[in-house]
Design a protein around this motif. Structure first.
Motif, mmCIF file in Angstrom:
data_model
loop_
_atom_site.group_PDB
_atom_site.id
_atom_site.type_symbol
_atom_site.label_atom_id
_atom_site.label_comp_id
_atom_site.label_asym_id
_atom_site.label_seq_id
_atom_site.Cartn_x
_atom_site.Cartn_y
_atom_site.Cartn_z
ATOM 1 N N LEU A 1 -3.255 -9.192 -2.038
ATOM 2 C CA LEU A 1 -2.799 -8.194 -3.003
ATOM 3 C C LEU A 1 -1.627 -8.715 -3.833
ATOM 4 N N GLY A 2 -0.703 -9.385 -3.135
ATOM 5 C CA GLY A 2 0.482 -9.908 -3.814
ATOM 6 C C GLY A 2 0.153 -11.010 -4.795
ATOM 7 N N GLY B 1 0.831 -2.073 -8.754
ATOM 8 C CA GLY B 1 0.561 -2.392 -7.348
ATOM 9 C C GLY B 1 0.281 -1.122 -6.559
ATOM 10 N N ALA B 2 1.094 -0.096 -6.824
ATOM 11 C CA ALA B 2 0.902 1.186 -6.141
ATOM 12 C C ALA B 2 -0.470 1.766 -6.461
ATOM 13 N N ALA B 3 -0.793 1.809 -7.748
ATOM 14 C CA ALA B 3 -2.068 2.389 -8.162
ATOM 15 C C ALA B 3 -3.231 1.571 -7.615
ATOM 16 N N PHE B 4 -3.085 0.260 -7.644
ATOM 17 C CA PHE B 4 -4.168 -0.630 -7.233
ATOM 18 C C PHE B 4 -4.516 -0.439 -5.756
ATOM 19 N N LEU B 5 -3.500 -0.461 -4.886
ATOM 20 C CA LEU B 5 -3.816 -0.340 -3.457
ATOM 21 C C LEU B 5 -4.322 1.060 -3.124
ATOM 22 N N ALA B 6 -3.772 2.063 -3.820
ATOM 23 C CA ALA B 6 -4.276 3.421 -3.574
ATOM 24 C C ALA B 6 -5.759 3.502 -3.924
ATOM 25 N N LEU B 7 -6.156 2.877 -5.019
ATOM 26 C CA LEU B 7 -7.565 2.892 -5.425
ATOM 27 C C LEU B 7 -8.440 2.121 -4.438
ATOM 28 N N MET C 1 0.482 3.516 -1.699
ATOM 29 C CA MET C 1 1.192 3.179 -2.937
ATOM 30 C C MET C 1 2.439 2.356 -2.658
ATOM 31 N N MET C 2 3.173 2.800 -1.633
ATOM 32 C CA MET C 2 4.412 2.109 -1.296
ATOM 33 C C MET C 2 4.130 0.668 -0.882
ATOM 34 N N VAL C 3 3.114 0.507 -0.030
ATOM 35 C CA VAL C 3 2.768 -0.833 0.450
ATOM 36 C C VAL C 3 2.264 -1.694 -0.721
ATOM 37 N N GLY C 4 1.465 -1.085 -1.590
ATOM 38 C CA GLY C 4 0.972 -1.810 -2.764
ATOM 39 C C GLY C 4 2.118 -2.301 -3.637
ATOM 40 N N SER C 5 3.097 -1.433 -3.877
ATOM 41 C CA SER C 5 4.261 -1.836 -4.674
ATOM 42 C C SER C 5 4.999 -2.974 -4.011
ATOM 43 N N ALA C 6 5.250 -2.810 -2.712
ATOM 44 C CA ALA C 6 6.071 -3.791 -2.004
ATOM 45 C C ALA C 6 5.410 -5.166 -2.024
ATOM 46 N N LEU C 7 4.112 -5.213 -1.725
ATOM 47 C CA LEU C 7 3.446 -6.515 -1.678
ATOM 48 C C LEU C 7 3.345 -7.127 -3.071
ATOM 49 N N SER C 8 3.098 -6.291 -4.079
ATOM 50 C CA SER C 8 2.972 -6.833 -5.436
ATOM 51 C C SER C 8 4.298 -7.364 -5.945
ATOM 52 N N ILE C 9 5.351 -6.600 -5.759
ATOM 53 C CA ILE C 9 6.645 -7.034 -6.288
ATOM 54 C C ILE C 9 7.113 -8.281 -5.538
ATOM 55 N N SER C 10 6.842 -8.320 -4.236
ATOM 56 C CA SER C 10 7.324 -9.502 -3.528
ATOM 57 C C SER C 10 6.461 -10.707 -3.868
ATOM 58 N N GLY C 11 5.167 -10.489 -4.131
ATOM 59 C CA GLY C 11 4.329 -11.592 -4.617
ATOM 60 C C GLY C 11 4.845 -12.126 -5.945
ATOM 61 N N ALA C 12 5.122 -11.212 -6.873
ATOM 62 C CA ALA C 12 5.611 -11.628 -8.196
ATOM 63 C C ALA C 12 6.918 -12.394 -8.065
ATOM 64 N N THR C 13 7.794 -11.926 -7.151
ATOM 65 C CA THR C 13 9.085 -12.574 -6.974
ATOM 66 C C THR C 13 8.931 -13.974 -6.398
ATOM 67 N N HIS D 1 9.267 -11.577 -16.665
ATOM 68 C CA HIS D 1 9.516 -10.745 -15.490
ATOM 69 C C HIS D 1 10.145 -9.401 -15.813
ATOM 70 N N ARG D 2 10.735 -9.290 -16.990
ATOM 71 C CA ARG D 2 11.278 -7.976 -17.360
ATOM 72 C C ARG D 2 10.163 -6.952 -17.447
ATOM 73 N N LYS D 3 8.953 -7.422 -17.751
ATOM 74 C CA LYS D 3 7.811 -6.507 -17.764
ATOM 75 C C LYS D 3 7.054 -6.553 -16.434
ATOM 76 N N ILE D 4 6.883 -7.760 -15.907
ATOM 77 C CA ILE D 4 6.036 -7.932 -14.730
ATOM 78 C C ILE D 4 6.591 -7.203 -13.508
ATOM 79 N N ILE D 5 7.903 -7.197 -13.350
ATOM 80 C CA ILE D 5 8.479 -6.589 -12.148
ATOM 81 C C ILE D 5 8.281 -5.066 -12.114
ATOM 82 N N PRO D 6 8.697 -4.336 -13.167
ATOM 83 C CA PRO D 6 8.417 -2.888 -13.104
ATOM 84 C C PRO D 6 6.925 -2.569 -13.026
ATOM 85 N N LEU D 7 6.114 -3.364 -13.746
ATOM 86 C CA LEU D 7 4.681 -3.106 -13.707
ATOM 87 C C LEU D 7 4.081 -3.413 -12.341
#
Lengths: 292, 356
Positions: free
Chosen positions: B283-284, B310-316, B92-104, B299-305
């Motif tokens: 993933l990102g 991202g967490a849910a996606f990589l865990a799945l 989950m952590m890795v999924g979040s990190a890669l997704s948020i940094s991709g979005a950024t 991005h106000r929505k995309i970043i928290p999401l």
């Protein structure tokens, strides 16, 4: 000295502005001042430095010499954020890769009022809507910015600049890429802004007739012919004074400035653009027709 | 800015500020996506290679949380709390990190098709890991990967910086150069080292989570949390930046400063993620894209999401990796195989491939 201060008290005042890109002298000794609340058009051939001049006034580019004063403050001493509250800038046709909603685009104009970690609040959204309503485009606030027409997009960019609540508005060719109806609509909106909100407008235009129709004053520029001369600045250091004097370009950018009917004469237009034109008068309006 | 009363509405009463921030159906969807990691976590801890009946697992959990008495073999505790928990949490952590940094990165570069690896992060990390596996065994692979991913990023960034400006095109080109330089260095190591080391290097670069343990989680968590927090707090500024640098300057933004902050935060999170999980590709790209398709580009929505989805996606995806076949597949292979057709689909259906 005292007189000078009064002169540059309100509005924009540009003094001895010189800028060269690499070795090309683009602006040489440009001087003018703009009264608060007036609409001023910058006119001149391609490459004469109109856009460059706008970019210097809003702080994108640094001049080599000279000073720009806004309400008698030197712009170099105004922080970006502060400047953005005074001065709005509408660049030439803007494209976005992301389909942001029109409202989101206009909200970015609230940037100078929003602190570092904050997002736009209710007040900012309210302001954005006020601006959109003033521009008559509130009905497509939620439409994606990428899916509206060029004319609408120009209105959105003006709305974005207005959301900054500026006293001055710089527009770089606000009519380019627009059809006739939209050109007139955008220009009328700009005039309306100056008249109803006392916003000082400085815009670049290509169509001389629009300058005659829509501005209080016109600044006519020419392109510096010997653009590839090394700039004045370097010569004044290297060469002897006499030599520097010879090599210094006698030319200045401004052909003429003042009320449109005084500036837009066939002689001066020939000087700026190098073409022959006729000036006609019709129902009290002047019209410029090129000789073909 | 005060308007006369008669000008106020222009006949558009329906869209006054009462307007829902997200269109009607989007608000529940937004909440669902925000809460998605919770159910996914519970589903994921039931899956794994060790044969642990779901009912037993439930009983173990109950006995820990409530007063419910249940006696079970001690191995269950190890499987659940020292293997599955850290593994799901790391995914989950890795999924979040890669997704948020991709979005950024996509926001900064104004291009929806760039990935967190655009500045050479992944090749730097692969080289660092290889170096520690084959040359300096005293150095843990994740630390080597982390250090060299940051070196690669720093290299790209300084190379692209001319005067006080870093242009987008220069950044992307220097990212390409950096990637090839570290790719070449990696090849040198692979060429001179023994077969066994090559095997583990290859395995590392494929991106896998099966070596997950609590210590890895604790190593990466603070870095990823910091990166995510910074980006989350500055999320609206990404909108301003995404409209173009000149536009951002015109509204008074210090573009270079914000860009540097965003790149640093996004790189920190992505580097830490790559260090613990290896290179998990695409993933990102996929996660921010799915989110943009549903919720729009704000991005106000995309970043928290991005953090939660991202967490849910990589865990799945990791659930698929460890439970569909009798053996484990590195999760990076699955994300890449899933991502490639998706990427192709995007290229074909949207006109957003080019830079402005």
């Amino acid at each position: 000295m005292k007189e000078k201060n009064i002169q540059k008290n309100k509005g924009i005042s540009v003094e001895n502005l010189t800028l060269s890109y690499e070795k090309n002298l683009v602006l040489n000794n440009v001087n003018f001042s703009i009264k608060k609340g007036s609409v001023v058009s910058l006119l001149g051939p391609n490459g004469c430095g109109k856009t460059t001049l706008l970019k210097i006034i809003n702080g994108f580019l640094r001049q080599n010499e000279g000073t720009v004063y806004i309400d008698s403050r030197n712009i170099e001493e105004i922080a970006n954020r502060e400047l953005a509250k005074i001065l709005g800038h509408v660049s030439q046709m803007h494209k976005s890769s992301f389909p942001f909603s029109v409202l989101d685009v206009v909200l970015t104009g609230r940037m100078p009022y929003i602190s570092i970690f904050a997002s736009p609040g209710k007040k900012d959204i309210e302001k954005a809507y006020q601006v959109l309503e003033f521009m008559g485009i509130a009905h497509f606030a939620q439409r994606p910015y990428t899916q509206i027409s060029g004319g609408e997009r120009q209105m959105v960019m003006i709305a974005k600049a207005l959301a900054q609540e500026p006293d001055f508005l710089l527009l770089d060719e606000p009519t380019s890429f627009l059809d006739l109806k939209n050109q007139i609509h955008v220009l009328k909106t700009i005039i309306n802004l100056a008249r109803t909100r006392n916003i000082t407008v400085l815009m670049t235009l290509h169509e001389p007739n629009y300058a005659l129709l829509f501005s209080d004053e016109v600044i006519l520029l020419r392109k510096l012919e010997n653009g590839n001369f090394t700039n004045r600045h370097e010569y004044s250091h290297g060469a002897s004074p006499e030599k520097a004097k010879i090599l210094t370009l006698p030319e200045e950018n401004i052909v003429s400035s003042g009320p449109p009917e005084k500036v837009m004469t066939p002689e001066k237009i020939k000087e700026a653009y190098g073409i022959d034109v006729e000036v006609l008068e019709h129902k009290g309006k002047r019209m410029i027709i090129p000789e073909i | 800015m005060k308007l006369p009363e008669n000008e106020k509405n222009h006949g558009y009463p329906a869209c006054r500020p009462g307007i829902p921030f997200y269109l009607k159906w989007k608000k529940p969807a937004f909440i669902v996506f925000l809460l998605l990691p919770v159910p996914v976590f519970f589903v994921s801890i039931f899956l794994g290679t060790y044969p642990l009946p779901p009912l037993d697992l439930l009983k173990v959990l109950l006995s820990h949380i409530t007063a419910y008495e249940y006696s079970y073999p001690p191995i269950y505790d190890t499987v659940i709390f020292n293997s599955r928990f850290p593994r799901v949490l790391i995914a989950m952590m890795v999924g979040s990190a890669l997704s948020i940094s991709g979005a950024t990165f996509q926001g900064i570069f104004r291009n929806p098709l760039v990935s967190p690896y655009i500045l050479g992060l992944s090749s730097g990390a692969a080289f660092g890991a290889a170096l520690s596996i084959a040359v300096i065994p005293e150095l843990p692979a994740q630390i080597g990967a982390f250090i060299f991913s940051l070196i690669a990023l720093g290299f790209s960034y300084t190379m692209a910086r001319v005067g006080r400006q870093t242009s987008t095109v220069a950044l992307i080109l220097s990212g390409v150069i950096t990637s090839s330089v570290f790719g070449a260095l990696l090849s040198i190591i692979q060429y001179i080292t023994d077969e066994k080391a090559v095997q583990s290097i290859v395995y590392w670069t494929m991106g896998c989570l099966h070596t997950s343990c609590w210590s890895k989680f604790y190593d990466a968590f603070p870095l990823i949390l910091t990166g995510c927090l910074i980006i989350y707090l500055l999320r609206w500024k990404l909108n301003v930046l995404a409209l173009g640098e000149e536009e951002a300057k015109a509204v008074g933004m210090n573009v270079e400063l914000y860009k540097a902050v965003f790149i640093t935060a996004a790189s920190l999170a992505a580097s830490a993620a790559v260090a613990v999980a290896g290179i998990i590709g695409l993933l990102g790209l996929i996660v921010p894209h799915i989110l943009r398709m549903i919720f729009g580009p704000d991005h106000r929505k995309i970043i928290p999401l991005s953090i939660t989805f991202g967490a849910a996606f990589l865990a799945l995806v990791d659930d698929i990796a460890r439970s569909t076949f009798g053996f484990e597949i590195p999760v990076g292979i699955i994300t890449t195989l899933l991502g490639a057709p998706f990427f192709l689909y995007l290229l074909r259906t949207t006109k957003i491939g080019g830079w402005e």
